[in-house]
Design a protein around this motif. Sequence first.
Motif, PDB file in Angstrom:
ATOM      1  N   VAL A  32       0.843  -1.203   0.000  1.00  0.00           N
ATOM      2  CA  VAL A  32       0.000   0.000   0.000  1.00  0.00           C
ATOM      3  C   VAL A  32       0.878   1.252   0.000  1.00  0.00           C
ATOM      4  O   VAL A  32       0.605   2.221  -0.717  1.00  0.00           O
ATOM      5  CB  VAL A  32      -0.955  -0.003   1.215  1.00  0.00           C
ATOM      6  CG1 VAL A  32      -1.687   1.335   1.330  1.00  0.00           C
ATOM      7  CG2 VAL A  32      -1.958  -1.137   1.105  1.00  0.00           C
ATOM      8  N   ASP A  33       1.933   1.226   0.801  1.00  0.00           N
ATOM      9  CA  ASP A  33       2.853   2.370   0.884  1.00  0.00           C
ATOM     10  C   ASP A  33       3.474   2.664  -0.480  1.00  0.00           C
ATOM     11  O   ASP A  33       3.567   3.819  -0.908  1.00  0.00           O
ATOM     12  CB  ASP A  33       3.943   2.060   1.909  1.00  0.00           C
ATOM     13  CG  ASP A  33       4.819   3.271   2.207  1.00  0.00           C
ATOM     14  OD1 ASP A  33       4.419   4.394   1.874  1.00  0.00           O
ATOM     15  OD2 ASP A  33       5.917   3.082   2.762  1.00  0.00           O
ATOM     16  N   ILE A  34       3.888   1.617  -1.193  1.00  0.00           N
ATOM     17  CA  ILE A  34       4.505   1.789  -2.517  1.00  0.00           C
ATOM     18  C   ILE A  34       3.499   2.373  -3.509  1.00  0.00           C
ATOM     19  O   ILE A  34       3.818   3.285  -4.279  1.00  0.00           O
ATOM     20  CB  ILE A  34       5.055   0.440  -3.027  1.00  0.00           C
ATOM     21  CG1 ILE A  34       6.268   0.018  -2.191  1.00  0.00           C
ATOM     22  CG2 ILE A  34       5.420   0.522  -4.501  1.00  0.00           C
ATOM     23  CD1 ILE A  34       6.776  -1.377  -2.498  1.00  0.00           C
ATOM     24  N   ILE A  35       2.271   1.852  -3.477  1.00  0.00           N
ATOM     25  CA  ILE A  35       1.250   2.335  -4.411  1.00  0.00           C
ATOM     26  C   ILE A  35       0.905   3.802  -4.146  1.00  0.00           C
ATOM     27  O   ILE A  35       0.767   4.586  -5.080  1.00  0.00           O
ATOM     28  CB  ILE A  35      -0.019   1.461  -4.317  1.00  0.00           C
ATOM     29  CG1 ILE A  35       0.264   0.049  -4.848  1.00  0.00           C
ATOM     30  CG2 ILE A  35      -1.177   2.086  -5.099  1.00  0.00           C
ATOM     31  CD1 ILE A  35      -0.866  -0.935  -4.633  1.00  0.00           C
ATOM     32  N   MET A  36       0.816   4.178  -2.891  1.00  0.00           N
ATOM     33  CA  MET A  36       0.373   5.529  -2.547  1.00  0.00           C
ATOM     34  C   MET A  36       1.513   6.545  -2.504  1.00  0.00           C
ATOM     35  O   MET A  36       1.313   7.720  -2.812  1.00  0.00           O
ATOM     36  CB  MET A  36      -0.343   5.520  -1.192  1.00  0.00           C
ATOM     37  CG  MET A  36      -1.583   4.632  -1.135  1.00  0.00           C
ATOM     38  SD  MET A  36      -2.794   4.957  -2.462  1.00  0.00           S
ATOM     39  CE  MET A  36      -3.251   6.648  -2.089  1.00  0.00           C
ATOM     40  N   ASN A  37       2.713   6.115  -2.129  1.00  0.00           N
ATOM     41  CA  ASN A  37       3.825   7.058  -1.935  1.00  0.00           C
ATOM     42  C   ASN A  37       4.991   6.853  -2.891  1.00  0.00           C
ATOM     43  O   ASN A  37       5.961   7.613  -2.847  1.00  0.00           O
ATOM     44  CB  ASN A  37       4.341   6.971  -0.495  1.00  0.00           C
ATOM     45  CG  ASN A  37       3.302   7.406   0.516  1.00  0.00           C
ATOM     46  OD1 ASN A  37       2.530   8.334   0.261  1.00  0.00           O
ATOM     47  ND2 ASN A  37       3.246   6.735   1.653  1.00  0.00           N
ATOM     48  N   GLY A  38       4.911   5.835  -3.758  1.00  0.00           N
ATOM     49  CA  GLY A  38       6.025   5.583  -4.659  1.00  0.00           C
ATOM     50  C   GLY A  38       7.137   4.809  -3.962  1.00  0.00           C
ATOM     51  O   GLY A  38       7.052   4.493  -2.766  1.00  0.00           O
ATOM     52  N   TYR A  39       8.214   4.516  -4.722  1.00  0.00           N
ATOM     53  CA  TYR A  39       9.276   3.665  -4.177  1.00  0.00           C
ATOM     54  C   TYR A  39      10.581   3.915  -4.905  1.00  0.00           C
ATOM     55  O   TYR A  39      10.606   4.024  -6.140  1.00  0.00           O
ATOM     56  CB  TYR A  39       8.869   2.191  -4.321  1.00  0.00           C
ATOM     57  CG  TYR A  39       9.718   1.217  -3.549  1.00  0.00           C
ATOM     58  CD1 TYR A  39       9.792   1.290  -2.159  1.00  0.00           C
ATOM     59  CD2 TYR A  39      10.435   0.213  -4.204  1.00  0.00           C
ATOM     60  CE1 TYR A  39      10.551   0.385  -1.440  1.00  0.00           C
ATOM     61  CE2 TYR A  39      11.195  -0.697  -3.483  1.00  0.00           C
ATOM     62  CZ  TYR A  39      11.261  -0.616  -2.095  1.00  0.00           C
ATOM     63  OH  TYR A  39      12.021  -1.505  -1.388  1.00  0.00           O
TER      64      TYR A  39
END
Length: 338
Positions: free
Chosen positions: A268-275
Amino acid sequence: MELFNNHKKLFRAAAVLFATLTVFVAVLPALHNQENNAPLPQSEPLSASAVRGKAVYIANGCVACHTQQVRNVDMDKVWGTRPGIAADYARNHRIDTWRNTATLMGTERTGPDLTNIGLRQPAIDWHLTHLYNPRIVVQQSIMPAYPWLFIIKENPAKEDVVVNVPAEARDEEGGKIVASAEALDLVAYLQSLKQVALPDGRATPEFLYKKQQAVTTGGSKTIELDGAALYTANCQGCHQQNGEGLKGAFPALKGSSVVLDNNPELMVDIIMNGYTGRMQEGFGPMPPVGTNNNLTPEEVAAIMNHEKTSWGNNAKKVTPDQVKLLVEKVQSLTKDKK
């Protein structure tokens, strides 16, 4: 009437009428629009590189297949966070006195709309690979390739931008594929195409004719979203239809430890905040797709469940409520870091 028998008077009368109509029908409305549709506060003027890129966009006929207008119908929701308004085009100006290519709204969508492409696909790696050969990143694409925007160099300089192209997609063997100045300018223009938020207090136009699929479960109706379609619209361009990504450019989701993890917080963090955690492996930074595309928790959950159960993946599914709590958590953590 004497007017119709005297060609000089007839011509003068027609010229005066034409000039008067031009003023009232074209000039005055244009001045009115210019005064009442100022640029939105968060919009930025094109950089010098983007201005040159706009000329490359025009010269290569991109406007024939791509629009830059998000209509107020639900089917256009994939192209922008809101329907377009006149103020979105307020920074567009004529190229010069004789050429008026201020707006490139297009007339048909043989290809996707580009209004918000700078947020949907901000990565330079994706754009350059796509320009060199669109079939590398979108297998079904009918867009022509633009190899003449690239140069083959045996020993690229430090400042050169090298494009990672799979061997099977190359036209020539040997050397490195380097983006030309024209290619970089064109990408700068594409990256500049972004929808910005409306000022506080200004009503956001709605998308009309929304379609939802109701599914009956235990006597109650719930909305079931198509995860495969959402994946195609938001993720497939990089991670590919088969989930295997693109070697050296975009990581695979098939067999990914992040996707298969029963704790979905990192995903979820990657989808919402990028990576940016895999840049050392040669992969470019992933943009915050969920935030950029204004995805709801229900849409994020549908995408995640598609990825968790496709291409041989067999991971535990997530619920919209679970995703909603995680979205709030990761977004609050991001704000605290800032």
